[in-house]
Design an enzyme around this catalytic site. Structure first.
Site, PDB file in Angstrom:
ATOM      1  N   ASN A  42       0.878  -1.298   0.094  1.00 51.89           N
ATOM      2  CA  ASN A  42       0.004   0.097  -0.025  1.00 51.89           C
ATOM      3  C   ASN A  42       0.841   1.192  -0.060  1.00 51.89           C
ATOM      4  OD1 ASN A  42      -2.345  -1.469  -0.035  1.00 51.89           O
ATOM      5  ND2 ASN A  42      -2.570  -1.251   2.369  1.00 51.89           N
ATOM      6  N   ARG A 372     -10.742  -4.151 -14.182  1.00 53.47           N
ATOM      7  CA  ARG A 372      -9.462  -4.925 -13.833  1.00 53.47           C
ATOM      8  C   ARG A 372      -9.851  -6.456 -13.910  1.00 53.47           C
ATOM      9  NH1 ARG A 372      -6.090  -1.266 -11.173  1.00 53.47           N
ATOM     10  NH2 ARG A 372      -6.986   0.489  -9.897  1.00 53.47           N
ATOM     11  N   ARG A 401      -5.544   1.972 -12.989  1.00 52.53           N
ATOM     12  CA  ARG A 401      -4.196   2.236 -12.849  1.00 52.53           C
ATOM     13  C   ARG A 401      -3.292   1.004 -12.387  1.00 52.53           C
ATOM     14  NH1 ARG A 401      -4.159   6.660  -8.811  1.00 52.53           N
ATOM     15  NH2 ARG A 401      -3.921   8.071 -10.788  1.00 52.53           N
ATOM     16  N   HIS A 431     -15.544   3.155 -14.815  1.00 52.98           N
ATOM     17  CA  HIS A 431     -15.282   2.370 -13.656  1.00 52.98           C
ATOM     18  C   HIS A 431     -16.767   1.507 -13.393  1.00 52.98           C
ATOM     19  CE1 HIS A 431     -14.698   1.993  -9.122  1.00 52.98           C
ATOM     20  NE2 HIS A 431     -13.709   1.651  -9.610  1.00 52.98           N
ATOM     21  N   TYR A 464     -11.998  -9.589  -1.821  1.00 60.34           N
ATOM     22  CA  TYR A 464     -12.858  -8.097  -1.746  1.00 60.34           C
ATOM     23  C   TYR A 464     -14.222  -8.697  -1.305  1.00 60.34           C
ATOM     24  CZ  TYR A 464      -8.980  -5.761  -4.173  1.00 60.34           C
ATOM     25  OH  TYR A 464      -7.849  -4.997  -4.439  1.00 60.34           O
ATOM     26  N   ARG A 558     -14.223   2.606   4.821  1.00 61.21           N
ATOM     27  CA  ARG A 558     -13.031   1.588   4.802  1.00 61.21           C
ATOM     28  C   ARG A 558     -11.727   2.672   5.109  1.00 61.21           C
ATOM     29  NH1 ARG A 558     -11.541  -1.001  -0.012  1.00 61.21           N
ATOM     30  NH2 ARG A 558      -9.922   0.742  -0.410  1.00 61.21           N
ATOM     31  N   HIS A 586     -15.064  -3.636  -0.107  1.00 59.28           N
ATOM     32  CA  HIS A 586     -15.122  -2.932  -1.120  1.00 59.28           C
ATOM     33  C   HIS A 586     -16.739  -2.523  -2.146  1.00 59.28           C
ATOM     34  CE1 HIS A 586     -14.068  -2.564  -5.769  1.00 59.28           C
ATOM     35  NE2 HIS A 586     -13.017  -1.777  -4.988  1.00 59.28           N
TER      36      HIS A 586
END
Length: 675
Positions: A42, A372, A401, A431, A464, A558, A586
């Site tokens: 992270n 993703r 990203r 997204h 997730y 979160r 998530h």
């Protein structure tokens, strides 16, 4: 009084909560080690993107301030100050866990503590596995310091020619693909860099090694693309990816070695940096000297080691929702709308749906977004198979990203298979996660839709927490088809949907409208917002106003939260919580007592609400609405993994020994009961 918390410090506070999981003595040792690995990974990304961005603003004297009014320079200093003590905490925690692992038969052993037999094995490993892969450079007038790619791990050595007695310096690059932990005996590991360091004289013949240090650099890894100039967007992205590793250094991590050697390393780094860095003499770079191994992200090698399962939590096997036990998923969806809660309920029906559609002769078309998907994707493979038989249209977001390269690979593969591939939308990031399958049965078109808060990635679906929704309702499918058409024609900013809500045009006004509606009910109003981040100042200001009207507000955020809760006269009716556990929270779920409950791909951030294509989906089915509300209610009762944020920006773990509840464990057990 400042009305907002700083975004960067709030993110660091989230990573502190990750570090706290590593300190949890109730967890198995390799679970604790896993959280140290996550913490470091992270932090790498934080430096590559957030710190790098602040440095760019500072160095180019761009007067851009954070939501709290802090300048880039002030934020960089606050970040450095915040991490100064925490990095030491992380080192101490690693040393504690390392000592406990030693007692369990898993030993990370310094090279100088190996016995002669173990050193002989290390030497053999060096000759057979490492010698051909490391890249040694002697730095002299004809060999200058080479450029270093992002996340380069290397050794820097002071060496002396035994014959001439002249001293010089050397750089030894360690490739990222080698195993970091070398198992010399069962359960006994040495670090690859220490093995290389012990054998430097075999790389630099006739030289004496005077001093050596391991170091690692983190560079600016953001990709800047001028879309106005993009004629071939895929080609432009491909070229930009090649430049990613050439960014400015923003962080230097070192281990061992003298202060003099560090000074020489800094001077060498300065020799190839850009004019901007020469001008600032590297003062903006954050430097950390470590007492432990560098890059704890590599601890995943040990966490995933097959010989130490007893030191990990038992694997949970996601359960297939009972409604999906039929061979024909489409019939299951036609009977009723369905909502799955991953990872507790299996992601397999999503994969099966696409595979069944690909092999079904009644299928006419598949339309889908990919954000993703990972390097090994059964979903993309099914789409490739389908593209030879039916119409397949896929919007692949190349701006996801750190997944740009993988997405570009899959986009090209889909194109070769005959699919229509769209590479994102001009100046917007897509997204939203959506899929619509059109079939023709009994001479009628039937549409089947899947919408999700998470990605079409089976691996992330295991770690997730997300909700995904299946429907055969025409009104939902019509909205998704309309949205796909708007994406294909670049009109996403002008279209509106009828049943669903989309960003950048509809979601933010809708959320504000829903907050205002609860304000009309004053003390009877109640809002629960569950998201990954709350940064949007306009949304925050409306939540403040709702609190002042007496509306009770519970926020389950979160990560980043810029809202200040429990401030008298401003937000005393707002409580902010964060859950950090074995799964990454998530899902985005938004509940308004006097209206409805929604789920969304969008976080409450300006980038999601204003610069992305997102979806907000109302749960009109009572069973689904109740299931979503139940998720929120259980999380608000968590007494083991839930933190509360106070008005000063500090998080404290909620504890109730008389009523212990881990919400993630609860949902695992609940999934088992549904069988």
């Amino acid at each position: 009084m400042n009305r907002f918390f700083n975004r960067e410090l709030s993110w660091l506070a989230f990573n502190t909560r990750v570090l706290n999981e590593a300190k949890d003595e109730s967890l198995p040792l390799l679970e604790r080690l896993k959280f140290l690995a996550i913490y470091d990974t992270n932090l790498d990304e934080f430096y590559m993107i957030r710190v790098a961005g602040l440095k760019q603003l500072y160095e180019h004297k761009i007067a851009s301030k954070g939501i709290d009014g802090a300048s880039p320079e002030e934020q960089l200093e606050k970040i450095k100050h915040y991490l100064a003590h925490e990095i030491e905490e992380r080192e101490l925690e690693f040393q504690k866990i390392q000592a406990l692992l030693f007692k369990k038969g898993l030993c990370i052993t310094p090279y100088n503590e190996l016995n002669l037999e173990q050193k002989a094995k290390a030497k053999t490993y060096f000759k057979e596995q490492l010698y051909a892969l490391v890249l040694p450079f002697k730095l002299d007038s004809s060999h200058t310091f080479p450029p270093l790619a992002n996340l380069t791990f290397a050794l820097f050595a002071h060496i002396k020619d035994k014959e001439t007695q002249s001293a010089s310096y050397a750089l030894i690059k360690l490739p990222s693909f080698i195993f970091r932990f070398v198992e010399l005996e069962k359960g006994l590991f040495a670090l690859a860099e220490e093995i290389v360091e012990a054998h430097l004289e075999e790389l630099f013949l006739e030289h004496e090694i005077l001093d050596c240090m391991a170091f690692r650099v983190t560079c600016d890894a953001d990709i800047a693309i001028t879309e106005d100039e993009a004629h071939d967007y895929a080609d432009l992205m491909s070229k930009s990816l090649r430049k990613r590793n050439q960014g400015e250094i923003v962080r230097l991590q070192t281990q061992k070695g003298s202060q003099e050697l560090l000074k020489t390393l800094l001077a060498s780094l300065r020799s190839f940096q850009t004019h901007s860095y020469k001008k600032h003499k590297l003062t903006g770079m954050h430097i950390y000297k470590s007492a432990i191994m560098l890059n704890l992200g590599d601890l995943w090698e040990l966490v995933n080691h097959s010989d130490f399962k007893a030191l990990k939590s038992p694997n949970f096997t996601p359960k297939i929702h009972p409604h999906f036990n039929e061979n024909d998923l489409f019939k299951s969806i036609e009977k009723q709308d369905l909502l799955l809660f991953h990872p507790y309920e299996s992601f397999e029906p999503v994969i099966d749906l696409i595979e069944q559609a690909a092999s079904d002769p009644t299928t006419l078309s598949i339309k889908m977004t990919l954000y993703r998907v990972g390097k090994h994707s059964p979903i993309v493979k099914a789409l490739i198979e389908a593209a030879s038989k039916i119409q397949v249209s896929v919007l692949v977001e190349l701006k996801a990203r750190f997944d740009e390269e993988s997405n570009l690979h899959w986009a090209k593969a889909l194109e070769r298979a005959g699919a229509l591939v769209v590479y994102g939308v001009f100046k917007l990031k897509v997204h939203a996660k959506m899929l619509v399958i059109t079939k023709k049965t009994d001479n009628q078109l039937r549409h089947f839709t899947h919408l999700s808060t998470g990605n079409y990635n089976p691996l992330s679906a295991k770690i997730y927490t997300d909700v995904s929704f299946f429907s055969a309702k025409n009104e939902i499918a019509n909205d998704i088809i309309k949205l796909f058409h708007s994406l294909l024609t670049s009109s996403a900013t002008s279209n509106t949907l009828e049943t669903l809500f989309m960003a950048p045009k509809q979601i933010k006004p809708k959320i504000i409208e829903l907050i205002q509606n609860e304000m009309n009910h004053k003390q009877e109003g109640y809002i629960i917002l569950k998201a990954n981040a709350l940064v949007d100042s306009e949304i925050i200001e409306w939540l403040y106003q709702a609190s002042q009207k007496g509306v009770k507000i519970d926020l389950i955020i979160r990560g980043i939260c810029c809202l200040k809760p429990q401030v008298k006269g401003l937000s005393e009716n707002i409580r902010v919580y964060s859950i950090v556990g074995k799964y990454l929270e998530h899902a985005r779920i938004y509940y308004f007592k006097h209206e409805n409950i929604y789920f969304s791909s969008a976080d409450l951030m300006p980038r999601n609400l204003e610069r992305r294509v997102e979806l907000l989906i109302p749960a009109t089915n009572p069973k689904i609405a109740n299931k979503l509300l139940h998720i929120l209610e259980i999380q608000l009762k968590d007494t083991l993994k839930r933190y509360e944020l106070n008005s000063k920006g500090r998080y404290a773990k909620i504890s109730n020994p008389n009523d212990p509840l881990n919400s993630q464990d609860y949902f695992e057990k609940q999934a088992l009961k549904t069988l």
